[in-house]
Design a protein around this motif. Structure first.
Motif, PDB file in Angstrom:
ATOM      1  N   ASP A 152      18.316 -17.231   7.347  1.00  0.00           N
ATOM      2  CA  ASP A 152      18.512 -18.650   7.617  1.00  0.00           C
ATOM      3  C   ASP A 152      17.910 -19.405   6.438  1.00  0.00           C
ATOM      4  OD1 ASP A 152      17.249 -21.302   8.783  1.00  0.00           O
ATOM      5  OD2 ASP A 152      18.841 -20.716  10.170  1.00  0.00           O
ATOM      6  N   GLU A 153      18.405 -20.576   6.150  1.00  0.00           N
ATOM      7  CA  GLU A 153      17.884 -21.311   4.992  1.00  0.00           C
ATOM      8  C   GLU A 153      16.412 -21.688   5.149  1.00  0.00           C
ATOM      9  OE1 GLU A 153      19.242 -25.869   5.882  1.00  0.00           O
ATOM     10  OE2 GLU A 153      20.697 -24.523   4.974  1.00  0.00           O
ATOM     11  N   ASN A 154      15.919 -21.724   6.376  1.00  0.00           N
ATOM     12  CA  ASN A 154      14.507 -22.028   6.618  1.00  0.00           C
ATOM     13  C   ASN A 154      13.666 -20.773   6.824  1.00  0.00           C
ATOM     14  OD1 ASN A 154      14.913 -24.858   6.556  1.00  0.00           O
ATOM     15  ND2 ASN A 154      15.775 -24.730   8.611  1.00  0.00           N
ATOM     16  N   ASP A 155      14.262 -19.621   6.604  1.00  0.00           N
ATOM     17  CA  ASP A 155      13.588 -18.347   6.871  1.00  0.00           C
ATOM     18  C   ASP A 155      13.920 -17.348   5.761  1.00  0.00           C
ATOM     19  OD1 ASP A 155      12.112 -16.456   8.214  1.00  0.00           O
ATOM     20  OD2 ASP A 155      13.683 -15.978   9.656  1.00  0.00           O
ATOM     21  N   PRO A 156      13.396 -17.564   4.546  1.00  0.00           N
ATOM     22  CA  PRO A 156      13.738 -16.680   3.434  1.00  0.00           C
ATOM     23  C   PRO A 156      13.209 -15.257   3.617  1.00  0.00           C
ATOM     24  CG  PRO A 156      12.146 -18.331   2.732  1.00  0.00           C
ATOM     25  CD  PRO A 156      12.495 -18.634   4.140  1.00  0.00           C
ATOM     26  N   CYS A 157      13.930 -14.338   3.041  1.00  0.00           N
ATOM     27  CA  CYS A 157      13.649 -12.915   3.175  1.00  0.00           C
ATOM     28  C   CYS A 157      13.117 -12.356   1.857  1.00  0.00           C
ATOM     29  CB  CYS A 157      14.944 -12.210   3.558  1.00  0.00           C
ATOM     30  SG  CYS A 157      14.860 -10.428   3.476  1.00  0.00           S
TER      31      CYS A 157
ATOM     32  N   ALA B  70       0.824  -1.212   0.000  1.00  0.00           N
ATOM     33  CA  ALA B  70       0.000   0.000   0.000  1.00  0.00           C
ATOM     34  C   ALA B  70       0.862   1.266   0.000  1.00  0.00           C
ATOM     35  CB  ALA B  70      -0.935   0.005   1.208  1.00  0.00           C
ATOM     36  N   MET B  71       2.063   1.179   0.534  1.00  0.00           N
ATOM     37  CA  MET B  71       2.991   2.311   0.571  1.00  0.00           C
ATOM     38  C   MET B  71       3.821   2.411  -0.709  1.00  0.00           C
ATOM     39  SD  MET B  71       2.577   3.932   3.414  1.00  0.00           S
ATOM     40  CE  MET B  71       0.830   3.621   3.253  1.00  0.00           C
ATOM     41  N   GLY B  72       3.540   1.532  -1.676  1.00  0.00           N
ATOM     42  CA  GLY B  72       4.207   1.613  -2.969  1.00  0.00           C
ATOM     43  C   GLY B  72       5.400   0.690  -3.138  1.00  0.00           C
ATOM     44  N   PHE B  73       5.669  -0.160  -2.153  1.00  0.00           N
ATOM     45  CA  PHE B  73       6.785  -1.096  -2.274  1.00  0.00           C
ATOM     46  C   PHE B  73       6.396  -2.255  -3.180  1.00  0.00           C
ATOM     47  CE2 PHE B  73       7.910   1.211   1.492  1.00  0.00           C
ATOM     48  CZ  PHE B  73       9.295   1.234   1.486  1.00  0.00           C
ATOM     49  N   LYS B  74       7.356  -2.710  -3.947  1.00  0.00           N
ATOM     50  CA  LYS B  74       7.137  -3.829  -4.856  1.00  0.00           C
ATOM     51  C   LYS B  74       8.149  -4.930  -4.545  1.00  0.00           C
ATOM     52  CE  LYS B  74       5.177  -1.073  -8.505  1.00  0.00           C
ATOM     53  NZ  LYS B  74       3.928  -0.974  -7.903  1.00  0.00           N
ATOM     54  N   PRO B  75       7.707  -6.189  -4.602  1.00  0.00           N
ATOM     55  CA  PRO B  75       8.641  -7.296  -4.375  1.00  0.00           C
ATOM     56  C   PRO B  75       9.744  -7.283  -5.431  1.00  0.00           C
ATOM     57  CG  PRO B  75       6.371  -8.070  -4.386  1.00  0.00           C
ATOM     58  CD  PRO B  75       6.351  -6.654  -4.853  1.00  0.00           C
ATOM     59  N   LEU B  76      10.964  -7.439  -4.996  1.00  0.00           N
ATOM     60  CA  LEU B  76      12.087  -7.446  -5.925  1.00  0.00           C
ATOM     61  C   LEU B  76      12.736  -8.823  -6.003  1.00  0.00           C
ATOM     62  CD1 LEU B  76      13.972  -5.813  -7.797  1.00  0.00           C
ATOM     63  CD2 LEU B  76      15.407  -5.424  -5.803  1.00  0.00           C
ATOM     64  N   GLU B  77      13.065  -9.384  -4.844  1.00  0.00           N
ATOM     65  CA  GLU B  77      13.770 -10.662  -4.847  1.00  0.00           C
ATOM     66  C   GLU B  77      13.588 -11.360  -3.505  1.00  0.00           C
ATOM     67  OE1 GLU B  77      18.227 -12.397  -5.841  1.00  0.00           O
ATOM     68  OE2 GLU B  77      17.817 -10.275  -6.078  1.00  0.00           O
ATOM     69  N   VAL B  78      13.632 -12.677  -3.550  1.00  0.00           N
ATOM     70  CA  VAL B  78      13.617 -13.482  -2.330  1.00  0.00           C
ATOM     71  C   VAL B  78      15.024 -14.025  -2.121  1.00  0.00           C
ATOM     72  CG1 VAL B  78      12.712 -15.558  -1.220  1.00  0.00           C
ATOM     73  CG2 VAL B  78      11.187 -14.105  -2.570  1.00  0.00           C
ATOM     74  N   PHE B  79      15.572 -13.755  -0.949  1.00  0.00           N
ATOM     75  CA  PHE B  79      16.890 -14.268  -0.581  1.00  0.00           C
ATOM     76  C   PHE B  79      16.689 -15.464   0.339  1.00  0.00           C
ATOM     77  CE2 PHE B  79      17.614  -9.835  -1.637  1.00  0.00           C
ATOM     78  CZ  PHE B  79      18.713  -9.933  -2.474  1.00  0.00           C
ATOM     79  N   LYS B  80      17.030 -16.629  -0.159  1.00  0.00           N
ATOM     80  CA  LYS B  80      16.749 -17.862   0.581  1.00  0.00           C
ATOM     81  C   LYS B  80      17.639 -18.048   1.804  1.00  0.00           C
ATOM     82  CE  LYS B  80      14.788 -20.051  -3.382  1.00  0.00           C
ATOM     83  NZ  LYS B  80      14.568 -21.197  -4.164  1.00  0.00           N
ATOM     84  N   ASN B  81      18.797 -17.435   1.816  1.00  0.00           N
ATOM     85  CA  ASN B  81      19.723 -17.621   2.939  1.00  0.00           C
ATOM     86  C   ASN B  81      20.065 -16.308   3.640  1.00  0.00           C
ATOM     87  OD1 ASN B  81      20.073 -20.462   2.630  1.00  0.00           O
ATOM     88  ND2 ASN B  81      21.300 -20.034   0.827  1.00  0.00           N
ATOM     89  N   TYR B  82      19.215 -15.318   3.528  1.00  0.00           N
ATOM     90  CA  TYR B  82      19.501 -14.007   4.125  1.00  0.00           C
ATOM     91  C   TYR B  82      19.588 -14.106   5.646  1.00  0.00           C
ATOM     92  CZ  TYR B  82      19.230  -8.951   4.750  1.00  0.00           C
ATOM     93  OH  TYR B  82      19.486  -7.645   5.080  1.00  0.00           O
TER      94      TYR B  82
END
Length: 52
Positions: free
Chosen positions: A41-46, A27-39
């Motif tokens: 933790d490997e079980n907690d993608p960012c 709603a604030m205008g942010f758009k998804p850019l990328e998912v970092f799988k190990n940012y």
């Protein structure tokens, strides 16, 4: 150029608080850019979102 970014959890799709957070950012205008799988933790993608 003013670039803003946020990081949020993407795996917690069933978690209402993270869902609300992602909707707020969208709603604030942010758009998804990328998912970092190990940012964090490997079980907690960012999800990296940007607002340009």
């Amino acid at each position: 150029m003013n670039i803003k970014y946020v990081n949020t959890n993407i795996i917690a799709k069933d978690c209402k608080s993270y869902e609300k957070t992602r909707l707020f950012y969208k709603a604030m205008g942010f758009k998804p850019l990328e998912v970092f799988k190990n940012y964090w933790d490997e079980n907690d993608p960012c999800l990296f979102m940007v607002n340009i």
